[in-house]
Design an enzyme around this catalytic site. Structure first.
Site, mmCIF file in Angstrom:
data_model
loop_
_atom_site.group_PDB
_atom_site.id
_atom_site.type_symbol
_atom_site.label_atom_id
_atom_site.label_comp_id
_atom_site.label_asym_id
_atom_site.label_seq_id
_atom_site.Cartn_x
_atom_site.Cartn_y
_atom_site.Cartn_z
ATOM 1 N N ASP C 18 0.822 -1.210 0.000
ATOM 2 C CA ASP C 18 0.000 0.000 0.000
ATOM 3 C C ASP C 18 0.858 1.263 0.000
ATOM 4 O OD1 ASP C 18 -1.999 -1.843 0.167
ATOM 5 O OD2 ASP C 18 -2.916 -1.029 1.971
ATOM 6 N N ARG C 98 0.605 6.114 16.972
ATOM 7 C CA ARG C 98 0.425 7.090 15.888
ATOM 8 C C ARG C 98 0.987 8.469 16.211
ATOM 9 N NH1 ARG C 98 0.507 3.189 12.532
ATOM 10 N NH2 ARG C 98 -1.465 2.171 12.045
ATOM 11 N N ASP C 127 -6.997 5.859 12.338
ATOM 12 C CA ASP C 127 -5.596 6.251 12.253
ATOM 13 C C ASP C 127 -5.388 7.550 11.495
ATOM 14 O OD1 ASP C 127 -4.606 4.270 13.857
ATOM 15 O OD2 ASP C 127 -4.434 2.839 12.215
ATOM 16 N N SER C 179 -6.571 -7.339 8.303
ATOM 17 C CA SER C 179 -5.397 -6.479 8.316
ATOM 18 C C SER C 179 -4.874 -6.409 9.747
ATOM 19 C CB SER C 179 -5.742 -5.088 7.801
ATOM 20 O OG SER C 179 -6.640 -4.470 8.696
#
Lengths: 404, 404, 404, 404
Positions: C18, C98, C127, C179
């Protein structure tokens, strides 16, 4: 209950009839040395004659301390940084003074080698709790003598008889039909005729404030500057904490500001009516909130506000010296780092109202966006996504309900 | 963004220039049928001419509904049962009106078979959020057209040009240097000259209240009766919710009560100054708190108070129709079952102050303890144990710290 | 939406398919310089090959930074000092990573003179919010490119076609039907087959933990020492924050500890299932609470506990770098000053359970009362007064109700 | 303290040595009639022999009542609708039983015309508070006799001597080195050897649960159905509240589920270690949270969660019968109207873990969006506006700080 053994005791002593009787009673009943301690917290009385009076009534040693600056700087101001208010109305004028008196009393107990302390608060009120929680904080082994919970002198006549028998001078001034407590932050009234909760408190009771009806017909504007949440100047003149509060009391009192009539909940469980005059404090709180309006983040403010009832309750209930108050103060003080600015208030006939506020250093309003284009800061089209996602859970819920 | 397809739309229509332009713009841009809806929430304007005006500007159908009683009974009163206040000052007069307008608008959309709704709120304010969250609650699939976020008419001149081009009459009254929103609970002012947060709002702006300086020199006393937390009578006269609020507005306005100047935090994230007149609401809130003082349990009150910032935030941010507001309302309403009694207030020169309160049925103060001896209810000696155990954790902590 | 103009951009780059496509897409669409940044937060992958890969896909400059110690010391540990947990189950393993990635990314943007940043998070998840709130904190004028919200590559096949057309190598490993995100605190799984909320997650999905069924048949005891709320040693061996957490992951993973299956509420408004493995963190939280049990004051604990849902929500929703988190952290850290001691836990077949705790310096339990008599600390008779006054408001209320 | 005068008293009587001595002591010291009351709350003992024993020890009348269904339906289940937990670990098994015992005891006092009640709880614990707060709720004028706070029998030997002197049979079973309390929700252990907070509780202490090490090597799956937040069926079989809890106790006990070792804070102010077995309750709470995950709105959940520490504290501290608990229960029950669905849990070796959840009627997850297009429900592009506006206050704040 067996009488505790006491060798030397510090008594919080006001020089009035009640604590004079207590002083003698401690000598009579406990046969101990008595050190008296009187604090000047701005109650407006002459404290000098107290020395002589205390010795005359049997004191072995006398302490008289001016604690006004410490009171405002270390007790009143931290509390005002939080906008603390009890049950929506009471600015905690008596509650915040008790821990300081107890602190100094315990320092004296340590200096003088005392094994006990005493106070004149009754067994039905909040003040006994506030004094004693603080005493135990400083010395968990201290002996506390609370005469009102011990003796049989439970009527005014019994007290006067005791005073007469013990050569304690009885003030000739007529006893007022209420009791009161005064310091630099406020004066409170309770009891007596105030116990009729429907009857208005009499005009002649008030001490610090003019009647709004007799206040000036012309409004007065005032500017108060704050640094990190603390008031530092009025109308451009920097003052010490105690000076500043005294000044605001004068100004506020002149305009009849800060009268409150509250039927409140005591920590010991019953309701009790208190009438308060807090002229300077009322102005200070409104001004502080005005500066917060322009300098404080929204989420900080909302979260802080949700905790103020709990914080005020801590102070009201006597937990100033407690780890939970320390913890909350750390949070509040963190929130005040950016509270720098000036509030402008209009004072008129019993009311203080914000009419302007500004902050050179920390304004979160109307910034100069010169460094980049304005529409990067706010693009109206963004509102659609904002609303769409904020409503998502509501929309899904509606779908679920419609499906049924 | 691709234009949504719309067949028939309900527009919240005030009859003013802005929503007249929107009405025409919807016809022009979407080519859809437009139903206008105007609610009488007590804004004080004549609504009858609106019908003709709407048709003249292109409306296909016109709804004009008197929602005053529903507004006060089902929106204002539930909110006042909670003493809701936003950021310590704002009584949520506009916030509480939007959900009702949206509710009725969505009912009309259902009746008329509309696939879209529209409003005149801008893309920078709170009202767009309040309208749209409520729209989606009633129909998550509704299309919302928010012209201010879509069109290019972003200046006053552009609007006037558009009006001229489309034969929309432009009011000859001079545009005031602020915008305002009025209903039975309040009038608000924002924008224009108010954006200088340091400058006092001009006296000629105020609508509902006399200047305190021009208010009567004699105070007025007022008695307000509450049942289950709702005001039901003033000075002994029972009134419907809307009548009662209107009456208090008149009385409060005469005495200059309820002016507030607040720099507040919007839900979309920026600060904004609002000036408010809420004469009746200000009196109502103070009176409600007075009756709670004598009828409400301490722990109920303190817990409730800690949640009010959150509850007020919900209303301010547009979440009136939400499960979290329902949940909190259930709690608040439970707390109000015993809030029955009368408050006595003194109104004078801009200020409403409680001077008395009573409750025949639910007073928790000064009970007649005839059924058993008084000292079973309160024994002063109990205070010692109370204090000793309340201080236990503090004493143990001190011991631990001293040991170190 | 008009494409923003970008000269040089920092991309948070994992080396996977990605972000490789994003890297190329940024070059293709924006024609800008691209700096890639990869953080080692303990995700267990070899980061070295990333450099070559990034250059091969078109990167102009490559940053690879080991942030493991900073991650645990300055992000994980402060959060664990609060016992933060989201919706009763999730230990915030991704949420807390994050902000650190964004912080370092913005430092690089400043060093490299970039005017934009980019990330690979989708437009439906949490996110994107966490990254971008942190970006804007460090530079409110930064341009953010979120390819998933911009491009048309909305299917796996579209991505693969884009990769083929642009010579981006496609990993031959089979795509897993979920995922995942991994760092030193946890691994999370979502999407794919997990979207059937009734079906148990498959055993072969788990990475960090053995199945409880395959964990050792013998329990293991572990002792964890804390200083000011931070874990500093395990079984007597002092370790750095990152070492300690890695060690607990190994031990906890061996015993199958820290698996959680949660259907949670995302910040963007929908529900989403997450399955988590947090072996070390699960042990750490339990151990921290055990040491708090013996060292923390009751009121501090209860007040703190009431705020943890809000604190956890802040972190989950991306407000790590915010004044409200700072404010709350100040409070939490104040509460941790006395949290010094050792917890003893039993690890067995998927569960970590406290079996003992001690504190040399700060125990509030079982003190040696040698300095004064025991009954001064606790006198059973005190309980009567304590109960009598605590019940006073309830008794008065009963009297009122009986009277009716 | 002068002895109170008592004519007829109801004693909460377990039939054990302590309450047998109290029964005799009340006869001896107060010379009053004694009615004994024993409640079957599922403590697992045979209650029939109690009747004979009570009469033999001097009871004038004996009540034995099966309260199991009332206990679970009206006390345990309302509490579990809130997910109540004390200090993160304790499921309040004893706390929730005391109010029911007190309620029935006061009903008997009313039936029998008693002027006093008595219980066997000591003066250092929580239970005296829980009993007496409830007593006073039902009759604020009741006289409470708490022998442990009155008598001098403060050692085990003194009690045995008193028993011998008064012909009270002393059980031959060896006294265990801890005390315990059991009902249908849990068994608790405290005191004795448990006071060494570092030493693990001995395996032979546990009653309701197998050791995890001896639990089956094969996990068991269980499905629990909820209606409005109450469990109504297990594995498809509907059961009454008490039956259901008993069933879960059996299943959970078999798998060693629900053991907790907690050093907790008592309401009287000291810390105390409690070890608990709550097999069915532990399963029930996890299952309830699982169904809430799929049916409960996010904001409802987060707001509710922030209040649970306070709600649990109320129950722990004995305020079940209080207006604040009523108020909070109203809120909680409102939140449970949609909590309808099924949880699937895996039970294995001491741990119950959610592996699936579903709701036919109230799922807020994965709806069928057939009625309108999916992208109206969630459009990824909306996230940009959402983030932009949520970050607005943070961006403005950064601008302000950068300007400085």
């Amino acid at each position: 209950m067996a009488k505790k053994e006491v060798k030397k005791i510090v008594l919080a002593y006001s020089g009035g009839l009640d604590t004079s009787i207590i002083l003698k009673w401690l000598k009579n009943e406990y046969g101990c040395e008595v050190v008296t301690f009187s604090a000047d917290l701005g109650q407006g009385d002459e404290l000098d004659p107290i020395r002589e009076k205390a010795f005359a009534t049997g004191a072995d040693k006398v302490y008289i301390d001016d604690l006004k600056e410490e009171f405002v700087r270390d007790f009143v101001f931290p509390m005002f940084r939080a906008n603390a208010i009890y049950e929506g109305h009471y600015l905690l004028g008596t509650s915040i003074a008790r821990p300081l008196i107890a602190k100094r009393q315990m320092e004296i107990a340590a200096i003088e080698g005392c094994d006990a302390v005493s106070h004149g608060a009754t067994g039905k009120g909040n003040d006994q709790v506030r004094f004693e929680l603080a005493y135990y904080h400083f010395n968990p082994a201290i002996t506390v003598v609370a005469p009102w919970r011990e003796w049989k002198l439970n009527s005014r006549q019994a007290l006067i008889n005791y005073a007469k028998r013990n050569d304690i001078p009885i003030p000739i001034t007529k006893k007022r039909p209420w009791s009161s407590d005064r310091n630099l932050l406020h004066i409170s009234f309770e009891g007596g005729i105030l116990e009729d909760t429907w009857m208005e408190a009499p005009e002649n009771m008030y001490v610090l404030t003019k009647s709004p009806e007799k206040a000036p017909n012309k409004p007065q504007y005032i500017e108060i500057e704050f640094e990190q949440g603390n008031a530092v100047a009025v109308d451009g003149v920097r003052m010490s904490p105690a000076q500043l509060l005294a000044h605001l009391n004068t100004v506020g009192g002149e305009h009849g500001i800060g009268r409150v009539d509250l039927l409140e909940n005591r920590s010991v469980g019953m309701k009790s009516r208190g009438v308060y005059e807090t002229p300077g404090g009322t102005i200070l709180r409104e001004a502080h909130m005005a500066v917060e309006q322009i300098t404080m983040d929204r989420e900080v403010m909302h979260l802080r506000d949700s905790l103020i009832p709990r914080y005020a309750e801590m102070i009201y209930n006597g937990y100033w010296f407690s780890p939970e108050r320390d913890m909350m103060q750390a949070m509040i003080d963190e929130s005040q780092k950016t509270v720098n600015g000036v509030a402008r208030l209009k004072l008129y006939k019993g009311h203080a109202r914000t009419v302007g506020r500004k902050s050179e250093s920390n304004s979160l309003f109307n910034l100069d966006f010169a460094t980049f284009e304005k529409d990067q800061v706010y693009n109206q089209a963004d509102a659609e996504g904002f609303i769409k996602l904020n409503s998502l859970r509501l929309r899904i819920r509606s779908l679920m309900q419609n499906k049924k």
